[in-house]
Motif scaffolding. Structure first.
Motif, PDB file in Angstrom:
ATOM      1  N   GLU B  83      -6.041   3.316  -1.158  1.00 12.85           N
ATOM      2  CA  GLU B  83      -5.081   3.740  -1.892  1.00 12.85           C
ATOM      3  C   GLU B  83      -5.301   3.950  -3.146  1.00 12.85           C
ATOM      4  OE1 GLU B  83      -1.563   1.674   0.935  1.00 12.85           O
ATOM      5  OE2 GLU B  83      -1.877   1.009  -1.252  1.00 12.85           O
ATOM      6  N   LYS B 142       2.188   5.623  -2.035  1.00  6.93           N
ATOM      7  CA  LYS B 142       1.176   4.756  -2.806  1.00  6.93           C
ATOM      8  C   LYS B 142      -0.133   5.500  -3.394  1.00  6.93           C
ATOM      9  CE  LYS B 142       3.207   1.887   0.286  1.00  6.93           C
ATOM     10  NZ  LYS B 142       3.813   2.450   1.698  1.00  6.93           N
ATOM     11  N   ALA B 211      -1.279   1.593  -6.955  1.00  4.77           N
ATOM     12  CA  ALA B 211      -1.429   0.972  -5.298  1.00  4.77           C
ATOM     13  C   ALA B 211      -0.525  -0.167  -5.333  1.00  4.77           C
ATOM     14  CB  ALA B 211      -2.622   0.999  -5.111  1.00  4.77           C
TER      15      ALA B 211
END
Lengths: 270, 267
Positions: B83, B142, B211
């Motif tokens: 992410e 995310k 994230a």
């Protein structure tokens, strides 16, 4: 005619006279309501070395930028070898050397000299090249062995020599120099003056050289163009009749001092 | 007359080298020793004052958990890593492209820069739930949150970088009759690189924050989810181990950007 090669020692210099490199006819430049240059008439003979002097604000740099198509004339006209400034620019008839070398810091010395050959190549612009390739030009300005150095690894004088090599790469018929040695120490400046004279003699190019220094103007120039300020106008063109080739000891002669004195007095009245 | 001297002669060059080496060792040793001393102080403090583990675990307990739970930590490390990297890439790429349009069009800058400033003023913690609601609990939300946090510093720096070409360089370009694209590729873009890397160093660490914040709002895997999980279970050693893992990820991202910068920006 311009391709005539002269020896580096400069004996029997045959400068191709008789053709105009640049002609300004009643040319004016305005920035808003401010007139930087007012009705300037000037004829630059091909092959000659002109130095341009004048008090600050007299439009010395503006004049070079007018000739090099960086700023337009408000009135009057400017032609370079019979062409408009734009045509001359597209044909790479002239090159410009700036006060700070204006090198691209991420490019090596050699890559900087090659820049003019890269620009326009993909658009099929006809790029003139001289008898010397970029590597040989760096050798001509005394930078053999420093081809791969980045600008920040070179001294101010060396950077300026790279800029001169870059200006020569398209073999310009007219070289415009805007106080190129203004930021250098006196010793470096004197050495580069001699080197520039060698290059001028050898390439047969026309040089317009703006400077603040009276002695530099006298030492380099065959003619000194004196401008006056507010607004920028031609004051006088002084022929410098000193023996060629110019050498360092010339600076100690009474003739040299006399020219300097004359120009200093003239500058007072501008 | 060949007298072989075996007695050590003072060698200034070797001495200078040795001094430099000592200096280098000291610059590394001093912070390491300080950190070690602080950790020791922490260990002694926790044991000496009998602080319960759920409030503050001893470093030894954290280290033991780190080793024991390493597979779990790694299992949660990878989603956060992906992410962060994806958000870093998306956010910076968007910022770079928008900076390019801003530099080429005053109108675009005038129209969109205030909006960019406004988006930047919304706290990331406030906008994260909104994005999770819109984009669902998957990885997309995310990535977008991580991208959003990277976006603004890069936009501002990139615009400045692209405009940092000196006036004389632009005059040179004009004299060489350079086209707009030649000016961009040969002058503007390389000039912007030092500015771009300053921004990338910032977003290398903030993308990890993005994230993790995204995972707090809704995720069952990832370092952010593990932090929430460990906190609610009063599993402080695991919480601390996860925190170290997270900062390790930030350090890794930062190091990679710094390495790339050294390779690319050599002037």
């Amino acid at each position: 005619m311009m391709e005539t090669k002269e020896s580096l020692t400069g004996a029997a210099v045959a400068i191709p006279y008789g053709r105009s490199a640049a002609t300004l006819k009643a040319a004016s430049v305005c920035f808003g309501s401010f007139t930087a240059i007012d009705k300037l008439d000037l004829e630059i003979e091909a092959g000659s070395f002109y130095t341009i002097l004048g008090p600050s604000g007299c439009g010395k740099s503006t004049m070079l930028r007018l000739v090099s198509d960086l700023i337009p004339a408000a009135r009057g006209e400017v032609s370079i070898f019979g062409k408009t400034t734009e045509e001359a620019r597209l044909a790479r008839k002239f090159a410009f050397v700036f006060q700070d070398a204006a090198l691209l810091p991420w490019r090596s010395a050699l890559k900087n000299v090659e820049l003019p050959l890269e620009i326009g190549r993909k658009r099929n612009i006809d790029i003139p090249t001289g008898p010397r390739n970029p590597r040989e030009l760096l050798e001509l300005v005394g930078l053999k062995g420093r081809e791969n150095a980045l600008p920040h690894e070179l001294s101010g004088g060396m950077r300026q020599r790279v800029a001169i090599a870059r200006a020569l790469v398209c073999q310009p018929k007219l070289l415009l120099m805007d106080e190129p040695f203004g930021a250098l120490d006196e010793m470096t400046r004197d050495r580069l003056n001699l080197q520039l004279l060698d290059i001028w003699r050898e390439t047969g190019t026309t040089i317009l050289f703006v400077t603040h220094s009276i002695s530099e103007a006298v030492f380099l120039g065959q003619k000194v163009v004196m401008l006056r300020a507010n607004p920028g106008r031609l004051r006088e063109i002084v022929d410098i009749d000193l023996p060629e080739p110019r050498e360092t000891k010339l600076r100690d002669t009474p003739e040299f001092t006399r020219y300097c004195g004359y120009l200093r007095d003239l500058l007072e009245t501008c | 007359m060949a007298v072989v001297e075996t007695v050590s002669v003072p060698d200034p060059v070797a001495d200078a080298h040795a001094a430099a080496r000592r200096e280098r060792t000291m610059t590394a040793a001093v912070p390491i020793a300080t950190a070690a001393a602080l950790i020791l102080l922490w260990e002694v403090g926790v044991r000496g004052f009998g602080v319960p583990t759920y409030i503050a675990p001893a470093p030894s307990a954290v280290a033991a958990t780190f080793v024991d739970k390493f597979p779990v930590l790694m299992q949660n490390f990878w989603p956060t890593f992906v992410e962060s990297v994806a958000g870093f890439a998306v956010g910076n790429l968007a910022a770079i492209l928008i900076a390019v349009t801003f530099v080429h069009s005053r109108h675009m800058e005038r129209a969109f820069f205030p909006i960019a400033v406004f988006v930047n003023t919304i706290p990331i913690l406030a906008i994260a739930p909104v994005l999770v609601l819109i984009l669902g609990p998957g990885i997309t939300a995310k990535v977008v949150i991580a991208a959003l946090i990277c976006f603004f510093p890069t936009l501002v720096n990139m615009v400045r970088g692209l405009q940092s070409v000196s006036p004389q360089t632009l005059e040179l370009a004009r004299i060489l009759s350079a086209s707009k694209s030649e000016i961009f590729w040969k002058m503007r873009l390389p000039s912007s690189l030092p500015f771009l890397f300053s921004a990338l160093k910032i977003s290398a660490t903030t993308s990890v924050i993005g994230a993790i914040v995204g995972e707090w709002v809704g995720a069952d895997l990832g370092l952010g989810a593990l932090i929430i999980d460990a906190t609610f279970n009063f599993n402080s050693p695991l919480l601390y181990a996860t925190v170290f893992m997270s900062s390790g990820l930030s350090v890794l991202m930062f190091a990679l950007v710094t390495l790339a910068e050294r390779r690319i920006v050599r002037w």
